[in-house]
Write a protein that holds these residues in place. Structure first.
Motif, PDB file in Angstrom:
ATOM      1  N   VAL A 162       2.546  -6.917   8.777  1.00 23.21           N
ATOM      2  CA  VAL A 162       3.506  -5.853   8.493  1.00 23.21           C
ATOM      3  C   VAL A 162       4.288  -5.497   9.751  1.00 23.21           C
ATOM      4  N   ILE A 168       4.978  -1.048   5.132  1.00 21.82           N
ATOM      5  CA  ILE A 168       3.617  -0.596   4.822  1.00 21.82           C
ATOM      6  C   ILE A 168       3.593   0.075   3.450  1.00 21.82           C
ATOM      7  N   LEU A 186      -0.990  -5.723  11.874  1.00 26.32           N
ATOM      8  CA  LEU A 186       0.142  -4.934  12.352  1.00 26.32           C
ATOM      9  C   LEU A 186       0.755  -5.642  13.556  1.00 26.32           C
ATOM     10  N   ALA A 219       0.622   4.026  12.693  1.00 30.53           N
ATOM     11  CA  ALA A 219       0.827   3.036  11.638  1.00 30.53           C
ATOM     12  C   ALA A 219      -0.506   2.532  11.094  1.00 30.53           C
ATOM     13  N   ILE A 223      -2.148   2.801   7.295  1.00 28.25           N
ATOM     14  CA  ILE A 223      -2.696   1.664   6.551  1.00 28.25           C
ATOM     15  C   ILE A 223      -4.112   1.971   6.071  1.00 28.25           C
ATOM     16  N   LEU A 229      -4.484  -1.444   0.818  1.00 29.11           N
ATOM     17  CA  LEU A 229      -4.329  -2.253   2.021  1.00 29.11           C
ATOM     18  C   LEU A 229      -5.635  -2.273   2.804  1.00 29.11           C
TER      19      LEU A 229
END
Length: 472
Positions: A162, A168, A186, A219, A223, A229
């Motif tokens: 991502v 996301i 990530l 971030a 997630i 996810l």
């Protein structure tokens, strides 16, 4: 400059070509291992002669040595497996499909134990058409569309890398609709700059890929909040055509800092350090052997983890160029030659071939340097300084900027440019309506088309005006 701020070593700057002792010689580290000259001096690759290839398939022609690709793939997997095992972990190796992708290449690399890294729906479909296991695919890209992510989740792509907060949320919603839990990495920018062309350096802050290091924790937290996810770890790619270990080691140190921070709130089982391993295009290039690269990079990560008192995660790598680059050769036919005075009585011989920037855009895009050799014969004529140029209506249509060929190079000669296995077919165009060449695989004396070449009829078929006129 402090040690921490040192950029990643990369390819040397282009130097004027030194006159060779033998303008017919094939440099081992640039050409495939199977490249040799027969008793008449003609070049053969994979046991197939250049003249036979020209007569059967035409020119220009991309030639890929299957055994060479498989050898590099096998050596790379073995190198990283051995390096990881020495430090008590394991390694995954993905082939970076953007270097050169077709179904046969996917089969070759997956046969040799690699996964495949794709970065578009088209690349994904090529990998699937070749029978690649979706669980062993990684999906990159800074602007993956909803339809691309839908397809990735639908087929069960093993890892989506991502690249933005929007992605996301988009991916989480898609996975939720499918009742799936999608594993993700990530992508982050470590701030280590590869000393290469600006457009090839991908870990500096002011560019389109990934998250800044200080934005990554938020971030990852997001997630981890999303049930659809599953956070696997961090990904970082510092650039392309990089020589040496130092840049990778510095990037790894910064990545391990972030990795350690993220461990406080949950598992981080994987770290992907990308690819970008350089190859030799000319005699000026001295790439680091893959065994040394693997050992050095893994040792650097292991040391950083040991200093912080954390376990070494599973590691992943994404070589592309270093798998296929040396395996590729482009075969051309010389059309014209023309001596040009370049100052103080010195001359350069311009050698025009039947391809150019449409089949190899790298010199125009990046100032990439290549070398060339006569393929149809050898000659004892004195070496001449040459510039190999293409057939396009552009002064920048240069295939080989500076090299030496026998001074009697003439129309009708076959010319081979080595180290074109990566980013030549991938970047090919139909500029000036030159059809894109075929790709032919050679092995054990046999040649076969693995990507069909285009014809002018193919190009006209796509022109709606022509189609309408024919159907009127």
């Amino acid at each position: 400059m402090s040690a921490a701020a040192q950029p990643a070593p990369a390819q040397p700057a282009a130097q004027p070509a030194a006159q060779p002792v033998d303008a017919n010689a094939l440099l081992d580290r640039v050409w495939p291992a199977s490249a040799q000259r027969d008793e008449h001096g003609a070049l053969s690759i994979g046991g197939v002669g250049a003249a036979e290839l020209r007569d059967t398939f035409g020119t220009p022609l991309y030639i890929v040595d299957e055994a060479e690709v498989r050898t590099h793939a096998r050596r790379t997997v073995a190198a990283f497996d051995e390096a990881a095992a020495a430090h008590g972990t394991s390694a995954r190796v993905y082939y970076a499909g953007k270097a050169f992708l077709c179904t046969e290449v996917v089969r070759w690399v997956t046969d040799e134990g690699l996964g495949v890294d794709v970065c578009s729906l088209g690349e994904l479909e090529v990998a699937l058409a070749a029978g690649a296991d979706p669980a062993r695919l990684g999906f990159h890209g800074n602007n993956k569309s909803t339809s691309e992510l839908e397809r990735a989740v639908e087929v069960g792509v093993g890892t989506v890398i991502v690249d933005s907060p929007i992605e996301i949320e988009r991916l989480a919603a898609i996975a939720d609709r499918h009742g799936a839990v999608q594993p993700v990495l990530l992508r982050v920018n470590s701030g280590v700059h590869a000393e290469t062309h600006e457009f090839l350096a991908t870990a500096h802050e002011d560019q389109k890929f990934g998250f800044a290091m200080d934005a990554a924790p938020a971030a990852v937290a997001r997630i981890r909040e999303l049930d659809s996810l599953r956070f696997l770890g961090l990904h970082c790619h510092i650039g392309s055509q990089i020589f040496g270990v130092a840049g990778f080691a510095e990037s790894a140190a910064r990545l391990v800092d972030l990795h350690a921070q993220l461990l406080h709130d949950g598992p981080v089982p994987l770290m992907n350090l990308g690819g970008g391993f350089g190859i030799a295009y000319t005699a000026a290039d001295d790439p680091t052997p893959i065994d040394d690269l693997a050992a050095g990079i893994v040792a650097a990560v292991a040391q950083e983890c040991e200093v912080r008192g954390i376990p070494l995660p599973e590691l992943a790598f994404e070589p592309g160029r270093s798998i296929v680059g040396q395996a590729g050769i482009t075969l051309y036919e010389v059309g014209t030659t023309k001596p040009v005075t370049i100052g103080e009585g010195a001359q350069r011989l311009y050698v025009s071939v039947d391809g150019g920037m449409s089949d190899n855009a790298r010199p125009a895009l990046y100032g990439a340097q290549y070398t060339a050799r006569l393929a149809s014969r050898v000659s004892d004529a004195a070496p001449a300084l040459v510039r190999v140029v293409g057939s396009h209506c552009e002064s920048g249509d240069i295939v080989v900027e500076n090299d030496h060929l026998p001074g009697d190079v003439a129309p009708g000669d076959l010319l081979a440019v080595p180290a074109t296995g990566a980013y030549c077919f991938s970047l090919a165009s139909t500029y000036n309506y030159l059809p894109r060449p075929a790709v032919v695989a050679v092995r054990d004396g046999h040649a076969r088309v693995i990507v069909r070449g285009e014809t002018i009829a193919d190009l006209l078929h796509r022109d709606a005006g022509v189609a309408e006129e024919r159907n009127a």
